[in-house]
Design a protein around this motif. Sequence first.
Motif, mmCIF file in Angstrom:
data_model
loop_
_atom_site.group_PDB
_atom_site.id
_atom_site.type_symbol
_atom_site.label_atom_id
_atom_site.label_comp_id
_atom_site.label_asym_id
_atom_site.label_seq_id
_atom_site.Cartn_x
_atom_site.Cartn_y
_atom_site.Cartn_z
ATOM 1 N N ILE A 103 -17.106 3.767 -2.467
ATOM 2 C CA ILE A 103 -16.300 4.657 -1.364
ATOM 3 C C ILE A 103 -16.968 6.130 -0.271
ATOM 4 C CG2 ILE A 103 -13.900 4.334 -3.132
ATOM 5 C CD1 ILE A 103 -15.643 6.802 -4.859
ATOM 6 N N PHE A 104 -18.113 6.018 -1.665
ATOM 7 C CA PHE A 104 -19.049 6.988 -0.536
ATOM 8 C C PHE A 104 -19.230 6.320 1.299
ATOM 9 C CE2 PHE A 104 -23.495 8.892 1.035
ATOM 10 C CZ PHE A 104 -22.700 10.303 1.475
ATOM 11 N N ARG A 105 -19.212 5.508 1.007
ATOM 12 C CA ARG A 105 -19.682 5.072 2.433
ATOM 13 C C ARG A 105 -18.109 4.918 3.775
ATOM 14 N NH1 ARG A 105 -23.335 -0.183 2.678
ATOM 15 N NH2 ARG A 105 -23.221 0.191 4.530
ATOM 16 N N THR A 106 -16.858 4.736 2.706
ATOM 17 C CA THR A 106 -15.828 4.692 3.193
ATOM 18 C C THR A 106 -15.413 5.315 3.730
ATOM 19 O OG1 THR A 106 -15.232 2.271 1.898
ATOM 20 C CG2 THR A 106 -13.474 3.748 3.007
ATOM 21 N N THR A 107 -15.474 7.123 3.154
ATOM 22 C CA THR A 107 -15.305 7.757 3.562
ATOM 23 C C THR A 107 -15.880 9.107 4.622
ATOM 24 O OG1 THR A 107 -15.968 9.511 0.385
ATOM 25 C CG2 THR A 107 -13.978 8.644 1.136
ATOM 26 N N TRP A 108 -16.561 8.390 5.028
ATOM 27 C CA TRP A 108 -18.241 8.825 5.947
ATOM 28 C C TRP A 108 -17.703 9.994 6.797
ATOM 29 C CZ3 TRP A 108 -22.302 12.199 4.534
ATOM 30 C CH2 TRP A 108 -23.133 11.966 6.055
ATOM 31 N N ASP A 109 -17.054 9.508 7.835
ATOM 32 C CA ASP A 109 -16.165 9.279 8.727
ATOM 33 C C ASP A 109 -14.437 9.621 8.728
ATOM 34 O OD1 ASP A 109 -18.578 9.948 10.368
ATOM 35 O OD2 ASP A 109 -18.468 7.739 10.714
ATOM 36 N N GLU A 110 -14.169 10.462 7.207
ATOM 37 C CA GLU A 110 -12.577 10.091 7.694
ATOM 38 C C GLU A 110 -12.489 12.058 6.565
ATOM 39 O OE1 GLU A 110 -10.421 7.876 7.318
ATOM 40 O OE2 GLU A 110 -12.105 6.354 8.220
ATOM 41 N N PRO A 111 -11.159 12.189 6.818
ATOM 42 C CA PRO A 111 -10.804 13.118 7.048
ATOM 43 C C PRO A 111 -10.968 13.655 4.798
ATOM 44 C CG PRO A 111 -8.687 12.252 7.479
ATOM 45 C CD PRO A 111 -9.994 11.327 7.617
ATOM 46 N N ILE A 112 -10.895 14.815 4.844
ATOM 47 C CA ILE A 112 -10.907 14.713 3.069
ATOM 48 C C ILE A 112 -9.588 15.099 2.814
ATOM 49 C CG2 ILE A 112 -10.914 17.026 2.361
ATOM 50 C CD1 ILE A 112 -12.917 18.726 3.640
ATOM 51 N N GLN A 113 -8.956 14.470 1.407
ATOM 52 C CA GLN A 113 -8.254 14.162 1.168
ATOM 53 C C GLN A 113 -8.099 14.666 -0.228
ATOM 54 O OE1 GLN A 113 -7.253 10.127 0.583
ATOM 55 N NE2 GLN A 113 -8.559 8.969 2.130
#
Length: 623
Positions: free
Chosen positions: A57-67
């Motif tokens: 999930i760290f690699r998935t959320t690198w460019d994603e907005p904060i949830q």
Amino acid sequence: MTDFLLHTSWWIPLYGLIGAILTLPWSTGLVRRTGPRPAAYFNLLMTVLAFIHGSVIFRTTWDEPIQQIVIHWVQTTDLDLSFALEISPVSLGAMEVVTSLSLIAQCFALGYMEKDWALARFFALMGFFEAAISALALSDSLLLSYILLELLTLSTYLLVGFWYAQPLVVTAARDAFLTKRVGDVLLLMGVVYLFTLAGSLSFSDLERWSETATLTPLQGTLLGLALIAGPIGKCAQFPLNLWLDEAMEGPNPASILRNSVVVASGAYVLIKLQPVLALSPIASTTLVVLGTITAIGASLVSIAQIDLKRALSHSTSAYLGLVFIAVGESQVDIALLLLFTHAIAKSLIFMSAGSVILTTNTQDLTEMGGLWSKMPATTTAFIVGSAGLVAFMPLGTFWTMRRWVNGFWTVPLWLILVLLLVNCLTALNLTRVFGLVFAGKPQPKTRRAPEVPWPMAVPMVAMIIVTLLVPLMLQQWQLLLTWNSPLIATSGSGFAAIVHQLTVPLLILSGLMGIAIGGAIYLYGMGSKPFQFPWKGLQDLLAYDFYIDRIYNYTVVLLVNRISAVSAWIDRYIIDGVVNAFGLATLFSGEGLKYSISGQSQFYLLTITLGVGVLVALMLWQF
């Protein structure tokens, strides 16, 4: 599958807790036939699952907005106590650092504590440790963070006091627990007061509230000082810094986590509270002052220690002091970078120290020497960890400090001088430890010291590789500055402008100067490897932590003893005296009535009638 892992990211802290629960049959003694190692394997398995889950999930959320994940605990008309979790690259990255270092420390513990009869209990406490720190990394709620800090305090008490049969260990665990409680009480007061002002304890809500909040100077000062009191104790900052070196009496694998991520937990909460602390200039100034005192003072104290782990633990307080300065200067990205690079390097150094202690059965630097050729892997680990901790190009801390002094348009001159001094003293201390432990002639306890077995050598070599890869990680995360970046524009001229322009070369030079001084004294035999300074007064001043414990004895402890004595005297002679006087009066009056009463009911009725008559007459007379 990735979406499922992302939405179940709150499970990750539970892996460590489940591992701790699975070890209970062995740690409580219900299962004895198999020995304690299955408990360690269960806990290791859960830590591996947490690491894999976090990596995905760290690699998935690198460019994603904060949830955010919000869990409502108590919700009424006027009260809403919710636990919020933040799913962002920063929080997941911090959690991944925790799980990876916990995995390394537990693998190291398999070899370090192989013959310890309480191995299962140790791994249960490590799982509890990991769960609390991982949850703290994800927490977006000040209330939840406070609860988790309390759990960490309990974990510290239990792990420091692991070998509870030793009196010194019991004292260290007690001091660590009580010292942290001093700051926690004030922090709780600040949490309650902040909730009444902002109406929420979510860090994201508090950040938005601080943008428009208008507090009186007194309100802002008291609130800021209360909020920083807890992190001062957790991060072993002056004047609550004495517990960390005493905590070194615990097992070394626990010291790996304590000196890398546990002490950073308070600073992590402090970083998230920075928008609120910025409302009070006095609170920010207090952070800078305490951080500067601790950074310089702890660096000086470390070079006078003859205990291996204590000499290293004081440098932990020093680097956390730099983090306090960064937060006080509103440079939270530098604070996060310092926490990351320090955690990686310091964990490797403590693994090397643990290998030395296990092999030589001593922590006394005066009994060591000549381990360079006998323990090559351990020696390499210490050298790489030391280079990663000092601003030594091209390893991690160098890039962090270079970004600090070269990445902002305004850097005060005093801050540059503090960084140079701390970097020089840290290099001197680590060179001193290297000279006393690894260089020189073998001593009786090091003459036949072998290299550590593979269960300890493998995680140590793995951390060497990770430490060397830290610059590549920072570059991948786009946190490095290019060498052709423009020089900082400084106002004014003269010495200050020259220092600003030469900051990066001076950083390298300060580290080399510390290495040169330490090498001249402890490596090339200028003198006879002195364990003490030529001036006994200076040696005692630094070795006894500037006599802070004696100052406590003559101030705080003496005051508490006097107040306790006065309270005991009042309780014994005034409170008890009044109660005893009433008791004696009742006793004597009862004895007197026994001889003056006839026992006839008409006499009792006459007495009651006369008494009522007198009361009625008095009432009528007043009207």
